[in-house]
Design a protein around this motif. Structure first.
Motif, PDB file in Angstrom:
ATOM      1  N   PRO A  23      -7.464  -9.812  -0.028  1.00 47.13           N
ATOM      2  CA  PRO A  23      -6.407  -8.814  -0.072  1.00 47.13           C
ATOM      3  C   PRO A  23      -6.863  -7.513  -0.731  1.00 47.13           C
ATOM      4  O   PRO A  23      -7.826  -7.488  -1.489  1.00 47.13           O
ATOM      5  CB  PRO A  23      -5.313  -9.499  -0.906  1.00 47.13           C
ATOM      6  N   GLN A  29      -5.095  -5.341   3.702  1.00 47.97           N
ATOM      7  CA  GLN A  29      -3.698  -5.634   4.020  1.00 47.97           C
ATOM      8  C   GLN A  29      -3.387  -5.501   5.512  1.00 47.97           C
ATOM      9  O   GLN A  29      -2.532  -6.198   6.030  1.00 47.97           O
ATOM     10  CB  GLN A  29      -2.769  -4.706   3.219  1.00 47.97           C
ATOM     11  N   TYR A  44      -0.125 -11.994  -8.290  1.00 50.49           N
ATOM     12  CA  TYR A  44      -1.459 -11.922  -8.892  1.00 50.49           C
ATOM     13  C   TYR A  44      -1.626 -13.060  -9.889  1.00 50.49           C
ATOM     14  O   TYR A  44      -2.664 -13.719  -9.932  1.00 50.49           O
ATOM     15  CB  TYR A  44      -1.666 -10.587  -9.629  1.00 50.49           C
ATOM     16  N   LYS A  94      -5.654  -7.733  -5.525  1.00 50.72           N
ATOM     17  CA  LYS A  94      -4.826  -6.523  -5.512  1.00 50.72           C
ATOM     18  C   LYS A  94      -4.265  -6.370  -4.108  1.00 50.72           C
ATOM     19  O   LYS A  94      -4.974  -6.608  -3.138  1.00 50.72           O
ATOM     20  CB  LYS A  94      -5.654  -5.279  -5.869  1.00 50.72           C
ATOM     21  N   TYR A  95      -3.008  -5.975  -4.010  1.00 47.45           N
ATOM     22  CA  TYR A  95      -2.420  -5.772  -2.688  1.00 47.45           C
ATOM     23  C   TYR A  95      -2.317  -4.283  -2.341  1.00 47.45           C
ATOM     24  O   TYR A  95      -1.706  -3.918  -1.355  1.00 47.45           O
ATOM     25  CB  TYR A  95      -1.023  -6.390  -2.606  1.00 47.45           C
ATOM     26  N   ASP A  96      -2.835  -3.424  -3.213  1.00 53.40           N
ATOM     27  CA  ASP A  96      -2.727  -1.990  -2.929  1.00 53.40           C
ATOM     28  C   ASP A  96      -4.036  -1.286  -3.225  1.00 53.40           C
ATOM     29  O   ASP A  96      -5.012  -1.923  -3.617  1.00 53.40           O
ATOM     30  CB  ASP A  96      -1.601  -1.355  -3.736  1.00 53.40           C
ATOM     31  N   CYS A 124      -6.017  -2.840  -0.557  1.00 57.99           N
ATOM     32  CA  CYS A 124      -5.885  -1.703   0.354  1.00 57.99           C
ATOM     33  C   CYS A 124      -6.655  -0.522  -0.226  1.00 57.99           C
ATOM     34  O   CYS A 124      -6.063   0.396  -0.721  1.00 57.99           O
ATOM     35  CB  CYS A 124      -4.428  -1.335   0.595  1.00 57.99           C
ATOM     36  N   PRO A 178       0.793  -1.235   0.000  1.00 52.36           N
ATOM     37  CA  PRO A 178       0.000   0.000   0.000  1.00 52.36           C
ATOM     38  C   PRO A 178       0.826   1.287   0.000  1.00 52.36           C
ATOM     39  O   PRO A 178       0.341   2.316  -0.439  1.00 52.36           O
ATOM     40  CB  PRO A 178      -0.827  -0.105   1.289  1.00 52.36           C
TER      41      PRO A 178
END
Lengths: 242, 185
Positions: B153, B84, A115, B183-185, B155, A100
């Motif tokens: 997951p 996250q 992914y 997605k991790y973000d 953020c 993030p």
């Protein structure tokens, strides 16, 4: 050597000239094999093991294994996918990967491979949360080793493409890390134009060029536009994780 | 029968809860499928009965977070770590390693209340009221505290991702996320 060889990857016939690695032959045939430590133009070193395939019951790294006539290669099978997932997960647990807040998010190959492999299941391993240094000494380049996965692409790029030898491995086992050949980066002749400092060389957000973080907005970043593996003949739809 | 759904935000920013509202008009379908129990959405402070599914946002940075998470584990069949922060600690976890200190919590508090150039604190006091939940030595993710059954997951995870995962869980289907929703973000 112009001889042509034929072999199969997951049942798909690949015809290639002799002397190539399995990964090169697969790339030429449009079959995607995920990888992290290998990059076009660099000598493969076979260290990340994400590109593992199975040949005759034996697991090998496809970036270093030569293709041979008549091989039956298992690439995108549940067994291999699970091995790859575990390997990639361990990379997340070993370093401090905070997607993030990371400038490289969206153009990070580690993230894109995750992914592609469909990693989302509950955490298996403890996060080690190592205490790793940030080298902000250089005027234009920042090294955040919290994110380093020790693929060694910068080491090879600096040695073979730049002829500078700026980076090298230090330590062994879990203590192995990529170090700067000097007191810090400012005391080397590193420059923004170096191949080792190029955005594509570092697969994560360890080597960062200052004053241009988050240059692409969400939705227009490298892997937003073209997720890994989507241009291949064979597309893996990130299936469920068993 | 409708499933009972509980949600909570621990050491999170409520972004995942906001993202949940991005399911837009599908919330009309959702109320056909679930009954909300303890959740910031309806402001229920206590569990009224045992729940089927709980969405957990955020990790644990203080003792109250730990107690709440344990209460959710005891009162819900399926715990889903959302976002996250719940999965790996998220932004709060930066205080564990990135502070580069032997006493990261102390350094974090000193920076926040004393050392920063932009803080006016003539008494040099760090908030220490007994009413404040005690901070933990470091930030823990949810799997370090209780057993977590699933993860979503992101953020935050997009409304589509949350909807996809939640519907699969409500229907009792094996949980699958297509890679475009990860997605991790």
């Amino acid at each position: 050597m112009n001889a042509t060889i034929k072999f199969r990857i997951d049942g798909t016939q690949v015809v290639t000239k002799a002397g190539l690695t399995i990964m090169k032959a697969a790339d030429n045939a449009g079959i995607y094999i995920p990888r992290l430590c290998d990059e076009k133009g660099l000598e493969p070193q076979g260290s990340c093991r994400i590109c593992i395939v199975k040949i005759g019951g034996q697991i090998v790294a496809s970036c270093t294994q030569p293709a041979e006539d008549g091989l039956e290669v298992e690439n995108d099978t549940p067994e291999i996918r699970n091995y790859r997932r575990d390997l990639v997960k361990m990379l997340y647990h070993e370093g401090n990967h905070l997607c993030p807040i990371c400038e490289a998010s969206g153009r990070c190959e580690l993230q894109a491979v995750s992914y592609y492999l469909g990693i989302f299941q509950p955490t298996k391993y403890p996060y080690l949360q190592p205490d790793r240094p940030v080298d902000a000494s250089h005027r234009d380049i920042l090294l955040n080793t919290n994110r380093c996965i020790r693929c060694g692409r910068c080491i090879r790029a600096s040695k073979t493409l730049d002829g500078k030898n700026l980076f090298g491995y230090i330590g062994r086992g879990i203590h192995k890390q990529v170090g700067v050949n000097g007191e810090n980066l400012a005391n080397t002749d590193a420059k923004v134009g170096d191949a080792a400092m190029a955005l594509e060389t570092c697969p994560v957000g360890c080597i960062i060029q200052k004053r241009q973080g988050f240059f692409a907005p969400i939705g227009k970043r490298r892997f937003d536009l073209k997720p890994l593996g989507t241009n291949s003949v064979k597309q893996q739809k990130g299936g469920s994780e068993q | 029968m409708k499933k009972r759904l509980a949600t909570v935000s621990l050491a999170g920013c409520f972004g995942c809860h906001m993202s949940f509202l991005d399911i837009d008009e599908r919330i009309l379908d959702l109320v056909q499928l679930v009954e909300f129990d303890k959740s910031p959405f309806n402001d229920f402070k206590k569990f009224t009965q045992h729940c089927d599914i709980a969405l957990i946002e955020g990790g644990c940075c203080n003792e109250e977070n730990v107690r709440t998470l344990q209460e959710f584990r005891a009162n819900c069949d399926i715990l889903v770590a959302v976002g996250q922060c719940a999965i790996m600690g998220g932004l709060p976890v930066m205080r564990n390693a990135i502070m580069h200190s032997n006493d990261p919590l102390r350094e974090c508090l000193e920076e926040a209340y004393n050392d920063s150039d932009y803080v006016y604190n003539p008494t040099n006091e760090i908030p220490n009221d007994p009413a404040l939940p005690l901070l933990l030595d470091k930030v823990y993710n949810c799997t370090e505290v209780v057993k977590i059954d699933y993860q979503i997951p992101g953020c935050p995870p997009s409304g589509d991702t949350l909807w996809y995962a939640l519907v699969a869980l409500l229907k009792g289907n094996p949980y699958e996320l297509p890679s475009e929703l990860i997605k991790y973000d």
